[in-house]
Design a protein around this motif. Sequence first.
Motif, PDB file in Angstrom:
ATOM      1  N   ALA A 130      11.512   0.514  11.548  1.00 44.26           N
ATOM      2  CA  ALA A 130      12.754   1.652  11.614  1.00 44.26           C
ATOM      3  C   ALA A 130      13.318   1.678  10.538  1.00 44.26           C
ATOM      4  CB  ALA A 130      13.908   0.586  13.186  1.00 44.26           C
ATOM      5  N   GLY A 131      14.016   0.192   9.440  1.00 47.85           N
ATOM      6  CA  GLY A 131      14.532   0.781   8.478  1.00 47.85           C
ATOM      7  C   GLY A 131      13.027   1.155   7.538  1.00 47.85           C
ATOM      8  N   MET A 132      12.503   1.170   7.547  1.00 48.23           N
ATOM      9  CA  MET A 132      11.382   2.308   6.425  1.00 48.23           C
ATOM     10  C   MET A 132      11.922   3.490   6.987  1.00 48.23           C
ATOM     11  SD  MET A 132       7.060   2.858   7.176  1.00 48.23           S
ATOM     12  CE  MET A 132       6.850   3.696   8.105  1.00 48.23           C
ATOM     13  N   SER A 133      11.459   3.696   8.456  1.00 48.00           N
ATOM     14  CA  SER A 133      11.627   5.819   8.287  1.00 48.00           C
ATOM     15  C   SER A 133      13.160   5.600   7.722  1.00 48.00           C
ATOM     16  CB  SER A 133      12.079   5.621   9.981  1.00 48.00           C
ATOM     17  OG  SER A 133      10.025   4.973   9.820  1.00 48.00           O
ATOM     18  N   TYR A 134      14.055   4.646   7.864  1.00 54.31           N
ATOM     19  CA  TYR A 134      15.535   5.126   7.402  1.00 54.31           C
ATOM     20  C   TYR A 134      15.694   5.436   5.979  1.00 54.31           C
ATOM     21  CZ  TYR A 134      17.183   4.405  12.634  1.00 54.31           C
ATOM     22  OH  TYR A 134      17.693   4.564  13.762  1.00 54.31           O
ATOM     23  N   ALA A 135      15.022   4.435   5.671  1.00 61.79           N
ATOM     24  CA  ALA A 135      14.852   4.758   4.333  1.00 61.79           C
ATOM     25  C   ALA A 135      14.710   5.420   3.347  1.00 61.79           C
ATOM     26  CB  ALA A 135      14.040   3.540   4.003  1.00 61.79           C
ATOM     27  N   GLY A 136      13.518   5.748   4.479  1.00 60.86           N
ATOM     28  CA  GLY A 136      12.686   7.592   3.895  1.00 60.86           C
ATOM     29  C   GLY A 136      13.477   8.300   4.289  1.00 60.86           C
ATOM     30  N   ALA A 137      14.608   8.860   6.161  1.00 62.41           N
ATOM     31  CA  ALA A 137      15.385   9.568   5.733  1.00 62.41           C
ATOM     32  C   ALA A 137      16.544   9.795   4.654  1.00 62.41           C
ATOM     33  CB  ALA A 137      15.822   9.197   7.156  1.00 62.41           C
ATOM     34  N   VAL A 138      17.357   8.305   4.684  1.00 67.11           N
ATOM     35  CA  VAL A 138      17.563   8.803   3.273  1.00 67.11           C
ATOM     36  C   VAL A 138      17.176   9.037   1.983  1.00 67.11           C
ATOM     37  CG1 VAL A 138      19.491   7.336   1.424  1.00 67.11           C
ATOM     38  CG2 VAL A 138      19.160   6.678   4.289  1.00 67.11           C
ATOM     39  N   ALA A 139      16.507   8.879   1.319  1.00 68.43           N
ATOM     40  CA  ALA A 139      15.791   9.282   0.154  1.00 68.43           C
ATOM     41  C   ALA A 139      15.238  10.629   0.214  1.00 68.43           C
ATOM     42  CB  ALA A 139      14.269   8.704   0.195  1.00 68.43           C
ATOM     43  N   ALA A 140      15.161  11.205   1.135  1.00 70.19           N
ATOM     44  CA  ALA A 140      14.583  12.160   1.645  1.00 70.19           C
ATOM     45  C   ALA A 140      15.845  13.181   1.216  1.00 70.19           C
ATOM     46  CB  ALA A 140      14.610  12.855   2.765  1.00 70.19           C
ATOM     47  N   ALA A 141      17.309  12.559   1.263  1.00 69.52           N
ATOM     48  CA  ALA A 141      18.633  13.434   1.813  1.00 69.52           C
ATOM     49  C   ALA A 141      19.294  13.911   0.303  1.00 69.52           C
ATOM     50  CB  ALA A 141      19.758  13.120   2.879  1.00 69.52           C
ATOM     51  N   LEU A 142      18.512  12.858  -0.481  1.00 69.64           N
ATOM     52  CA  LEU A 142      19.324  12.796  -1.767  1.00 69.64           C
ATOM     53  C   LEU A 142      18.137  13.321  -2.465  1.00 69.64           C
ATOM     54  CD1 LEU A 142      20.473   8.581  -1.939  1.00 69.64           C
ATOM     55  CD2 LEU A 142      22.258  10.362  -1.789  1.00 69.64           C
TER      56      LEU A 142
END
Length: 441
Positions: free
Chosen positions: A404-416
């Motif tokens: 879950a943390g991996m997916s959230y980190a990926g989502a934040v990276a994609a947004a930035l």
Amino acid sequence: MGGARFHTRRIGLLVTGNLLGGIGVAGGFAVGGLLVERLGGTSFAGLGQAASVLGSAVAAVPLAGLAARFGRRRSLAVGYALAMTGAVLIITAAVVAQVAVLLAGLALFGVAQAVNLQTRYAAADGVPAATRARLMSLVMWATTIGSVAGPNLSEPGERTGRLLGLPALTGPYLFAVLSFALAAVAVLFLPRAARAPAPAGRAGDGAAAGDRGADGTSSGVDRASPGVDDRLPGAEGADGVSPSTSPGSSPGAAPGGARAALGWALRHPVARLGVVLIAVAHAVMVMVMIMTPLHMQHHGMSLQLVGVVISLHVLGMYALSPLFGWLADRFGPVRVALAGMAMLAASVVLGFSAAALQAGSALTATALIVLGLGWSASMLSASVLLANTAPDRLRIPLQGATDAGMSYAGAVAAALAGPILAAGGFQAVNVAAAVADSSRP
């Protein structure tokens, strides 16, 4: 069923499920953004990927909880069933032209990615520590086939959809429904073995579950985690301890929650390395990878060339997984993790150089290949660290929380990534990725 035959059948079914699930995921993702744009306009196009990533992140912990309580078979099958429901919703949304329904369907569709990720942990359940990395890598490797085959089935799927009178871009989701259904059937056939009670008085033998070697491995054979559907034959350690317990744990202990698992990991350096490395490696990979096509297009490179570079990147992510698995078993997962970190750092240096020197596609492709290899080595080695170090009652919750943390980190990276590209170009994206990479423990 003998131990070797048991594990061979188990890994074969996990590989089959991952391959089929990967075909469904890749085929759907190839047209998902286009479908969202068609129904909601260009401003909505990025929400499709965001919905799928969010669905994967939200599902990771509940699926792990289901596995801890009822076994991997039920957890994986339920996950594929949810993804199949998502594909049906996507088709329905296109028929009724409702973008809100489409986004809900894409969120459920993203659950398949969470399931595919958790199959690598299922491969590690109840197997000897000396071969665990190789078995996990084989399941990860199956994603290569799905990632390549899925997008190539988009056109046949589209033709099938037209024959059935469905709206444009929905045909590939018909194939996804079939792929997820077959994947669910495959994991439901994961073998079971007769349970046997743990020998009395042996649960407390050995070192505490957190006392592992410096490379994150344990001696002898790892004990089956609570997610193993039944006792696995042939997994007894040299001391004859039943695999139904782990050293330092009590038989029948209730599985802990995700919060307790993460709290435990933060107090144990090797487990903390595994959790943080997975999140950081994924964030670095996502940030650079999703901006590469835009960078290439901005510099006049063709869509065909973009496709070749991304395909090479995906091959780097999965094709050499068995090699990294062998290396982790041979030299220890910490050494492979260090190699993965080094490759991630090298990839952002290459990416920065490609942008700064306007070196063209060759150096950009090299950077993306090295990025994929660094992600693969980091992901596999960190997953092995988690499988080796966590006590049984926390192992599966920790795996779910980490994904879950991996997916959230990926989502934040994609947004930035988009704003960073707009402000400073591809060089700035690689600098930001380097900063993220340096945050690892």
